[in-house]
Scaffold this motif. Structure first.
Motif, PDB file in Angstrom:
ATOM      1  N   ALA A  89       0.833  -1.203   0.000  1.00 37.05           N
ATOM      2  CA  ALA A  89       0.000   0.000   0.000  1.00 37.05           C
ATOM      3  C   ALA A  89       0.869   1.255   0.000  1.00 37.05           C
ATOM      4  CB  ALA A  89      -0.933   0.003   1.212  1.00 37.05           C
ATOM      5  N   ALA A  90       1.924   1.243   0.828  1.00 36.51           N
ATOM      6  CA  ALA A  90       2.835   2.395   0.870  1.00 36.51           C
ATOM      7  C   ALA A  90       3.525   2.594  -0.477  1.00 36.51           C
ATOM      8  CB  ALA A  90       3.865   2.200   1.972  1.00 36.51           C
ATOM      9  N   ALA A  91       3.910   1.509  -1.117  1.00 43.35           N
ATOM     10  CA  ALA A  91       4.568   1.600  -2.429  1.00 43.35           C
ATOM     11  C   ALA A  91       3.604   2.106  -3.492  1.00 43.35           C
ATOM     12  CB  ALA A  91       5.137   0.238  -2.830  1.00 43.35           C
ATOM     13  N   ARG A  92       2.321   1.749  -3.372  1.00 41.92           N
ATOM     14  CA  ARG A  92       1.317   2.307  -4.279  1.00 41.92           C
ATOM     15  C   ARG A  92       1.227   3.815  -4.082  1.00 41.92           C
ATOM     16  NH1 ARG A  92      -3.245  -0.691  -1.999  1.00 41.92           N
ATOM     17  NH2 ARG A  92      -4.494   1.028  -2.846  1.00 41.92           N
ATOM     18  N   GLY A  93       1.321   4.244  -2.823  1.00 44.63           N
ATOM     19  CA  GLY A  93       1.301   5.677  -2.536  1.00 44.63           C
ATOM     20  C   GLY A  93       2.495   6.398  -3.111  1.00 44.63           C
ATOM     21  N   VAL A  94       3.665   5.805  -2.950  1.00 39.13           N
ATOM     22  CA  VAL A  94       4.885   6.384  -3.535  1.00 39.13           C
ATOM     23  C   VAL A  94       4.728   6.499  -5.049  1.00 39.13           C
ATOM     24  CG1 VAL A  94       7.356   6.007  -3.954  1.00 39.13           C
ATOM     25  CG2 VAL A  94       6.406   5.599  -1.672  1.00 39.13           C
ATOM     26  N   ALA A  95       4.204   5.431  -5.660  1.00 39.15           N
ATOM     27  CA  ALA A  95       4.028   5.432  -7.117  1.00 39.15           C
ATOM     28  C   ALA A  95       3.047   6.520  -7.555  1.00 39.15           C
ATOM     29  CB  ALA A  95       3.535   4.059  -7.581  1.00 39.15           C
ATOM     30  N   THR A 145      -6.796   9.167  -6.860  1.00 43.35           N
ATOM     31  CA  THR A 145      -7.207   8.314  -7.990  1.00 43.35           C
ATOM     32  C   THR A 145      -6.034   7.440  -8.442  1.00 43.35           C
ATOM     33  OG1 THR A 145      -8.845   9.923  -8.720  1.00 43.35           O
ATOM     34  CG2 THR A 145      -8.092   8.326 -10.360  1.00 43.35           C
ATOM     35  N   ALA A 146      -4.836   8.031  -8.496  1.00 43.89           N
ATOM     36  CA  ALA A 146      -3.646   7.261  -8.888  1.00 43.89           C
ATOM     37  C   ALA A 146      -3.324   6.188  -7.855  1.00 43.89           C
ATOM     38  CB  ALA A 146      -2.458   8.200  -9.066  1.00 43.89           C
ATOM     39  N   PHE A 147      -3.494   6.506  -6.577  1.00 37.40           N
ATOM     40  CA  PHE A 147      -3.239   5.543  -5.492  1.00 37.40           C
ATOM     41  C   PHE A 147      -4.170   4.342  -5.597  1.00 37.40           C
ATOM     42  CE2 PHE A 147      -4.502   4.306  -1.064  1.00 37.40           C
ATOM     43  CZ  PHE A 147      -3.333   3.638  -0.714  1.00 37.40           C
ATOM     44  N   GLU A 148      -5.427   4.599  -5.962  1.00 38.99           N
ATOM     45  CA  GLU A 148      -6.428   3.527  -5.993  1.00 38.99           C
ATOM     46  C   GLU A 148      -6.491   2.794  -7.330  1.00 38.99           C
ATOM     47  OE1 GLU A 148      -9.847   5.837  -4.772  1.00 38.99           O
ATOM     48  OE2 GLU A 148      -9.591   5.186  -2.673  1.00 38.99           O
ATOM     49  N   ALA A 149      -5.810   3.311  -8.339  1.00 41.98           N
ATOM     50  CA  ALA A 149      -5.861   2.707  -9.672  1.00 41.98           C
ATOM     51  C   ALA A 149      -5.056   1.409  -9.729  1.00 41.98           C
ATOM     52  CB  ALA A 149      -5.317   3.691 -10.706  1.00 41.98           C
ATOM     53  N   PRO A 150      -5.479   0.448 -10.579  1.00 40.45           N
ATOM     54  CA  PRO A 150      -4.729  -0.811 -10.721  1.00 40.45           C
ATOM     55  C   PRO A 150      -3.258  -0.585 -11.081  1.00 40.45           C
ATOM     56  CG  PRO A 150      -6.848  -0.948 -11.851  1.00 40.45           C
ATOM     57  CD  PRO A 150      -6.692   0.476 -11.432  1.00 40.45           C
ATOM     58  N   GLY A 151      -2.990   0.478 -11.815  1.00 43.34           N
ATOM     59  CA  GLY A 151      -1.611   0.753 -12.220  1.00 43.34           C
ATOM     60  C   GLY A 151      -0.678   0.997 -11.058  1.00 43.34           C
ATOM     61  N   ALA A 152      -1.207   1.442  -9.923  1.00 46.42           N
ATOM     62  CA  ALA A 152      -0.358   1.685  -8.752  1.00 46.42           C
ATOM     63  C   ALA A 152       0.186   0.368  -8.200  1.00 46.42           C
ATOM     64  CB  ALA A 152      -1.129   2.442  -7.673  1.00 46.42           C
ATOM     65  N   ARG A 153      -0.661  -0.658  -8.204  1.00 45.77           N
ATOM     66  CA  ARG A 153      -0.201  -1.977  -7.738  1.00 45.77           C
ATOM     67  C   ARG A 153       0.864  -2.530  -8.690  1.00 45.77           C
ATOM     68  NH1 ARG A 153      -4.536  -3.672  -5.863  1.00 45.77           N
ATOM     69  NH2 ARG A 153      -3.962  -3.803  -3.682  1.00 45.77           N
ATOM     70  N   THR A 154       0.657  -2.349  -9.965  1.00 41.81           N
ATOM     71  CA  THR A 154       1.648  -2.783 -10.957  1.00 41.81           C
ATOM     72  C   THR A 154       2.971  -2.052 -10.737  1.00 41.81           C
ATOM     73  OG1 THR A 154      -0.143  -3.135 -12.549  1.00 41.81           O
ATOM     74  CG2 THR A 154       2.084  -3.006 -13.432  1.00 41.81           C
ATOM     75  N   ALA A 155       2.889  -0.752 -10.487  1.00 40.23           N
ATOM     76  CA  ALA A 155       4.106   0.042 -10.250  1.00 40.23           C
ATOM     77  C   ALA A 155       4.806  -0.400  -8.975  1.00 40.23           C
ATOM     78  CB  ALA A 155       3.749   1.529 -10.177  1.00 40.23           C
ATOM     79  N   ALA A 156       4.032  -0.731  -7.931  1.00 33.61           N
ATOM     80  CA  ALA A 156       4.625  -1.200  -6.680  1.00 33.61           C
ATOM     81  C   ALA A 156       5.395  -2.504  -6.902  1.00 33.61           C
ATOM     82  CB  ALA A 156       3.535  -1.400  -5.625  1.00 33.61           C
ATOM     83  N   GLN A 157       4.780  -3.435  -7.617  1.00 30.43           N
ATOM     84  CA  GLN A 157       5.453  -4.714  -7.896  1.00 30.43           C
ATOM     85  C   GLN A 157       6.707  -4.495  -8.747  1.00 30.43           C
ATOM     86  OE1 GLN A 157       4.706  -7.529  -6.444  1.00 30.43           O
ATOM     87  NE2 GLN A 157       2.900  -6.667  -5.421  1.00 30.43           N
ATOM     88  N   ALA A 158       6.624  -3.555  -9.686  1.00 27.82           N
ATOM     89  CA  ALA A 158       7.799  -3.239 -10.512  1.00 27.82           C
ATOM     90  C   ALA A 158       8.922  -2.672  -9.650  1.00 27.82           C
ATOM     91  CB  ALA A 158       7.415  -2.252 -11.610  1.00 27.82           C
TER      92      ALA A 158
END
Length: 203
Positions: A89-95, A145-158
């Motif tokens: 979740a924190a990494a999604r926020g950073v992204a 919106t960016a935090f909650e978007a699916p792309g944030a999880r993808t960015a965190a995993q990346a």
């Protein structure tokens, strides 16, 4: 050459390194900085903070060695031991913050740590990003919106993969990346002067 900062927003030592990082960046405006989330508390390590018995002792040591502040609101948040530090979740926020204002990635990453360690705000809560964005002069709805978007999880995993590919085994780690060569400038803690000397030896 550029700098790569690998940290975890829920890592106390990364919080302790924030002031040094900001100083290094201010001294070297010519060096771009890539901010990468490391993924400290993911999978089986995503458990209530009471299961990490060393947290308060480690925080006291971090505060003593780095001068970092651990606020009363943070102490209240973790007091009963039930709070779960979720690094994804924190990494999604950073992204989300990085995507919204890429040129301010270092500033926003350290602000995120202040939100947790000083203000006692959960980095899993969209309201935290709304508050942080507003304080930083960013559009809060864009960030949330960016935090909650699916792309944030993808960015965190990346980010987690990037950290592993760079060979990072602990946070924070500051690297100088020169082509394919990654040279460690700091692991855990270092002063801005020490980092400057290591940078000078590369040129």
């Amino acid at each position: 050459m550029k700098l790569v900062y690998v940290f975890d927003a829920y890592c106390g030592w990364s919080h302790g390194f924030s002031a040094t990082l900001r100083e290094v960046v201010s001294r070297h405006p010519e060096l771009p900085v890539e901010v990468v989330s490391g993924g400290l508390f993911t999978g089986g390590r995503r458990v209530p903070v009471r299961e990490f018995g060393y947290v308060q002792g480690a925080n006291a040591q971090i505060a003593e060695l780095t001068g970092a502040e651990f606020g009363e609101a943070y102490e209240r948040l973790i007091a009963d031991g039930s709070f779960v530090m979720d690094s994804e979740a924190a990494a999604r926020g950073v992204a989300a913050l990085r995507r919204t204002a890429p040129e301010r990635a270092v500033e926003l990453a350290t602000d995120l740590q202040t939100a947790f360690y000083v203000d006692g705000l959960s980095l899993s809560d969209p309201a935290t990003y709304r508050k942080l964005a507003t304080a930083a002069g960013l559009d809060p709805e864009t960030v949330v919106t960016a935090f909650e978007a699916p792309g944030a999880r993808t960015a965190a995993q990346a980010d987690f993969r990037r950290s592993a590919e760079l060979g990072v085994t602990g946070f924070p780690t500051l690297l100088a990346l020169d082509g394919e060569r990654a040279v460690p400038l700091a692991r855990g803690r270092a002063t801005a002067d020490e980092i400057d000397r290591r940078l000078a030896s590369l040129s």
